[in-house]
Design a protein around this motif. Structure first.
Motif, mmCIF file in Angstrom:
data_model
loop_
_atom_site.group_PDB
_atom_site.id
_atom_site.type_symbol
_atom_site.label_atom_id
_atom_site.label_comp_id
_atom_site.label_asym_id
_atom_site.label_seq_id
_atom_site.Cartn_x
_atom_site.Cartn_y
_atom_site.Cartn_z
ATOM 1 N N GLU A 6 0.833 -1.202 0.000
ATOM 2 C CA GLU A 6 0.000 0.000 0.000
ATOM 3 C C GLU A 6 0.869 1.254 0.000
ATOM 4 O O GLU A 6 1.992 1.251 0.523
ATOM 5 C CB GLU A 6 -0.907 0.043 1.230
ATOM 6 C CG GLU A 6 -1.859 -1.123 1.379
ATOM 7 C CD GLU A 6 -1.326 -2.220 2.270
ATOM 8 O OE1 GLU A 6 -2.121 -2.983 2.839
ATOM 9 O OE2 GLU A 6 -0.078 -2.323 2.409
ATOM 10 N N SER A 7 0.319 2.308 -0.548
ATOM 11 C CA SER A 7 0.972 3.614 -0.525
ATOM 12 C C SER A 7 -0.088 4.698 -0.631
ATOM 13 O O SER A 7 -1.253 4.409 -0.937
ATOM 14 C CB SER A 7 1.981 3.744 -1.667
ATOM 15 O OG SER A 7 1.334 3.630 -2.921
ATOM 16 N N GLY A 8 0.334 5.939 -0.377
ATOM 17 C CA GLY A 8 -0.573 7.067 -0.548
ATOM 18 C C GLY A 8 -1.162 7.639 0.728
ATOM 19 O O GLY A 8 -1.881 8.638 0.690
ATOM 20 N N GLY A 9 -0.896 7.010 1.852
ATOM 21 C CA GLY A 9 -1.409 7.539 3.106
ATOM 22 C C GLY A 9 -0.685 8.816 3.499
ATOM 23 O O GLY A 9 0.293 9.223 2.872
ATOM 24 N N GLY A 10 -1.181 9.456 4.548
ATOM 25 C CA GLY A 10 -0.552 10.681 5.021
ATOM 26 C C GLY A 10 -1.445 11.438 5.961
ATOM 27 O O GLY A 10 -2.466 10.917 6.429
ATOM 28 N N LEU A 11 -1.036 12.665 6.235
ATOM 29 C CA LEU A 11 -1.783 13.566 7.115
ATOM 30 C C LEU A 11 -2.564 14.554 6.254
ATOM 31 O O LEU A 11 -1.997 15.197 5.362
ATOM 32 C CB LEU A 11 -0.812 14.311 8.034
ATOM 33 C CG LEU A 11 -1.396 15.408 8.918
ATOM 34 C CD1 LEU A 11 -2.395 14.824 9.909
ATOM 35 C CD2 LEU A 11 -0.272 16.141 9.634
ATOM 36 N N VAL A 12 -3.856 14.682 6.536
ATOM 37 C CA VAL A 12 -4.710 15.563 5.748
ATOM 38 C C VAL A 12 -5.712 16.231 6.679
ATOM 39 O O VAL A 12 -6.081 15.657 7.719
ATOM 40 C CB VAL A 12 -5.420 14.773 4.623
ATOM 41 C CG1 VAL A 12 -6.341 13.718 5.190
ATOM 42 C CG2 VAL A 12 -6.141 15.688 3.663
ATOM 43 N N GLN A 13 -6.143 17.418 6.325
ATOM 44 C CA GLN A 13 -7.144 18.115 7.125
ATOM 45 C C GLN A 13 -8.535 17.561 6.835
ATOM 46 O O GLN A 13 -8.791 17.026 5.745
ATOM 47 C CB GLN A 13 -7.117 19.601 6.828
ATOM 48 C CG GLN A 13 -5.904 20.324 7.397
ATOM 49 C CD GLN A 13 -6.010 21.830 7.255
ATOM 50 O OE1 GLN A 13 -6.615 22.340 6.308
ATOM 51 N NE2 GLN A 13 -5.417 22.557 8.197
ATOM 52 N N ALA A 14 -9.408 17.711 7.784
ATOM 53 C CA ALA A 14 -10.800 17.292 7.591
ATOM 54 C C ALA A 14 -11.370 17.972 6.346
ATOM 55 O O ALA A 14 -11.121 19.158 6.108
ATOM 56 C CB ALA A 14 -11.630 17.643 8.814
ATOM 57 N N GLY A 15 -12.096 17.188 5.561
ATOM 58 C CA GLY A 15 -12.638 17.680 4.311
ATOM 59 C C GLY A 15 -11.742 17.439 3.116
ATOM 60 O O GLY A 15 -12.173 17.623 1.973
ATOM 61 N N GLY A 16 -10.511 17.029 3.374
ATOM 62 C CA GLY A 16 -9.549 16.789 2.312
ATOM 63 C C GLY A 16 -9.707 15.424 1.667
ATOM 64 O O GLY A 16 -10.621 14.661 1.990
ATOM 65 N N SER A 17 -8.786 15.134 0.752
ATOM 66 C CA SER A 17 -8.846 13.896 -0.023
ATOM 67 C C SER A 17 -7.483 13.225 -0.079
ATOM 68 O O SER A 17 -6.449 13.889 0.054
ATOM 69 C CB SER A 17 -9.305 14.188 -1.453
ATOM 70 O OG SER A 17 -10.605 14.726 -1.481
ATOM 71 N N LEU A 18 -7.513 11.929 -0.278
ATOM 72 C CA LEU A 18 -6.318 11.135 -0.521
ATOM 73 C C LEU A 18 -6.668 10.032 -1.514
ATOM 74 O O LEU A 18 -7.829 9.640 -1.624
ATOM 75 C CB LEU A 18 -5.806 10.475 0.767
ATOM 76 C CG LEU A 18 -5.089 11.340 1.808
ATOM 77 C CD1 LEU A 18 -4.839 10.508 3.075
ATOM 78 C CD2 LEU A 18 -3.782 11.883 1.265
#
Length: 123
Positions: A6-18
């Protein structure tokens, strides 16, 4: 040797996308349905979404339906999970998994697992 990475995870603000990706090798990718699960600290691993071998059928957990989209590219041996409108409660380690049987909602239904990718949603 079967591998799911798996890849693509991270830290994002609420309402954001990954967009998460899971690259498979060591088995016939197109012969297996693919699922995504997640596990938050102190909680059990839970079903998120599953896609059939051809990609023609999908199923989602009620908590993510309408926000997440699962897809696959059999030519690239890769399954994806698009996460939109993220909420803090989506914070978890996300795992992809392979199953010979479409429709599995429980971890025991799956034959192969990746190591997971962390998704953290800040409020």
């Amino acid at each position: 040797q079967v591998q799911l990475v798996e890849s693509g995870g991270g830290l994002v603000q609420a309402g954001g996308s990954l967009r998460l990706s899971c690259a498979a090798s060591g088995y016939t990718f197109s012969s297996y349905a693919m699922g995504w699960f997640r596990q938050a600290p102190g909680k059990e691993r839970e079903f998120v979404a599953v896609i059939s071998r051809s990609g023609g059928s999908t199923s989602y957990a009620a908590s993510v339906k309408g926000r997440f989209t699962i897809s696959r590219d059999n030519a690239k041996n890769t399954v994806y999970l698009r996460l939109n409108s993220l909420k803090p409660e989506d914070t978890a380690v996300y795992y992809c998994a392979a199953t010979i049987r479409f429709g599995g909602l429980f971890p025991l239904d799956y034959d192969y697992w990746g190591q997971g990718t962390q998704v953290t949603v800040s409020s």
